[in-house]
Write an enzyme that holds these catalytic residues in place. Structure first.
Site, PDB file in Angstrom:
ATOM      1  N   ASN A  12      -7.665   1.503 -12.613  1.00 23.95           N
ATOM      2  CA  ASN A  12      -7.170   2.398 -11.362  1.00 23.95           C
ATOM      3  C   ASN A  12      -6.064   3.189 -12.264  1.00 23.95           C
ATOM      4  O   ASN A  12      -5.171   2.355 -12.676  1.00 23.95           O
ATOM      5  CB  ASN A  12      -6.668   1.279 -10.228  1.00 23.95           C
ATOM      6  CG  ASN A  12      -6.007   2.157  -9.374  1.00 23.95           C
ATOM      7  OD1 ASN A  12      -5.770   3.707  -9.363  1.00 23.95           O
ATOM      8  ND2 ASN A  12      -5.249   1.750  -8.384  1.00 23.95           N
ATOM      9  N   HIS A 100      -6.005  -1.304  -1.580  1.00 25.79           N
ATOM     10  CA  HIS A 100      -4.825  -1.508  -2.438  1.00 25.79           C
ATOM     11  C   HIS A 100      -3.640  -1.779  -1.841  1.00 25.79           C
ATOM     12  O   HIS A 100      -3.265  -1.072  -0.874  1.00 25.79           O
ATOM     13  CB  HIS A 100      -4.876  -0.456  -3.459  1.00 25.79           C
ATOM     14  CG  HIS A 100      -4.184  -0.733  -4.628  1.00 25.79           C
ATOM     15  ND1 HIS A 100      -2.857  -0.897  -4.993  1.00 25.79           N
ATOM     16  CD2 HIS A 100      -4.664  -1.096  -5.946  1.00 25.79           C
ATOM     17  CE1 HIS A 100      -2.378  -1.309  -5.812  1.00 25.79           C
ATOM     18  NE2 HIS A 100      -3.546  -1.546  -6.862  1.00 25.79           N
ATOM     19  N   GLU A 170      -5.455  -9.031  -5.949  1.00 20.01           N
ATOM     20  CA  GLU A 170      -4.277  -8.490  -6.730  1.00 20.01           C
ATOM     21  C   GLU A 170      -3.089  -8.898  -6.336  1.00 20.01           C
ATOM     22  O   GLU A 170      -2.604  -8.341  -5.357  1.00 20.01           O
ATOM     23  CB  GLU A 170      -4.449  -7.228  -6.866  1.00 20.01           C
ATOM     24  CG  GLU A 170      -5.717  -6.551  -7.779  1.00 20.01           C
ATOM     25  CD  GLU A 170      -5.509  -4.973  -7.907  1.00 20.01           C
ATOM     26  OE1 GLU A 170      -5.729  -4.561  -9.057  1.00 20.01           O
ATOM     27  OE2 GLU A 170      -5.263  -4.389  -7.019  1.00 20.01           O
TER      28      GLU A 170
END
Length: 177
Positions: A12, A100, A170
């Site tokens: 990313n 995200h 994450e």
């Protein structure tokens, strides 16, 4: 023969790099990936929106997949500044990052928003990389599993499979700039 999916390494690029930088990085990655006779992993590159087409051209034939950093839940319409999943598919993307932590924090995206975007990605034939993870305070409070379970359950629509969805864990506290 195993039906297990190979691990995915997805880069990313966030809001970094200009065209020359992106093409240089993509070209270097493409050379290294092509040199591997049998890579043990899949690789995807997710550059900023303005770089998707030129980076995609640089990656063509390398075996590295092209991805985007977000998509809108609708396939078209009056959504200035947003990008529809069919547009991403049309320019060669096969992946799209959704949920995200930066999008959740900076744009107020909820699990429901991520679910709708994941549905849009699937409708367009894109594989969704759905991000989940806890903050440092949630980790310190022992809530990691509850937070991640809630995000997974709320962000994934029916019909998710290993073929069309990747769950990227994450932890927010571990993500660098």
């Amino acid at each position: 023969m195993s039906n297990a999916r190979r691990p995915l390494i997805a880069g990313n690029w966030k809001m970094n790099g200009l065209m020359a930088d992106g093409n240089d990085l993509a070209g270097g990655l493409a050379q290294k990936y092509k040199a591997e006779s049998q890579p043990r992993f899949e690789m995807a590159v997710c550059p900023p929106f303005p770089l998707i087409v030129p980076v995609g051209n640089t990656l063509r034939g390398s075996g590295i997949a092209l991805g985007a950093q977000d998509c809108h839940a609708e396939d078209k319409g009056a959504h200035t500044g947003d990008v529809a999943a069919p547009m991403l598919k049309d320019v060669g993307c096969t992946y799209v990052i959704l949920g995200h932590s930066e999008r959740r924090a900076d744009h107020g995206e909820t699990d429901e928003t991520v679910r709708a975007k994941t549905e849009a990605a699937h409708r367009s034939g894109l594989s969704a990389i759905v991000c989940v993870g806890e903050t440092e305070s949630e980790r310190d409070a022992g809530k990691t599993m509850d937070v991640v379970r809630t995000q997974v359950e709320g962000s994934l629509p029916d019909g998710c499979t290993a073929a069309n969805t990747v769950i990227a864990y994450e932890p927010v506290w571990a993500i660098g700039t």
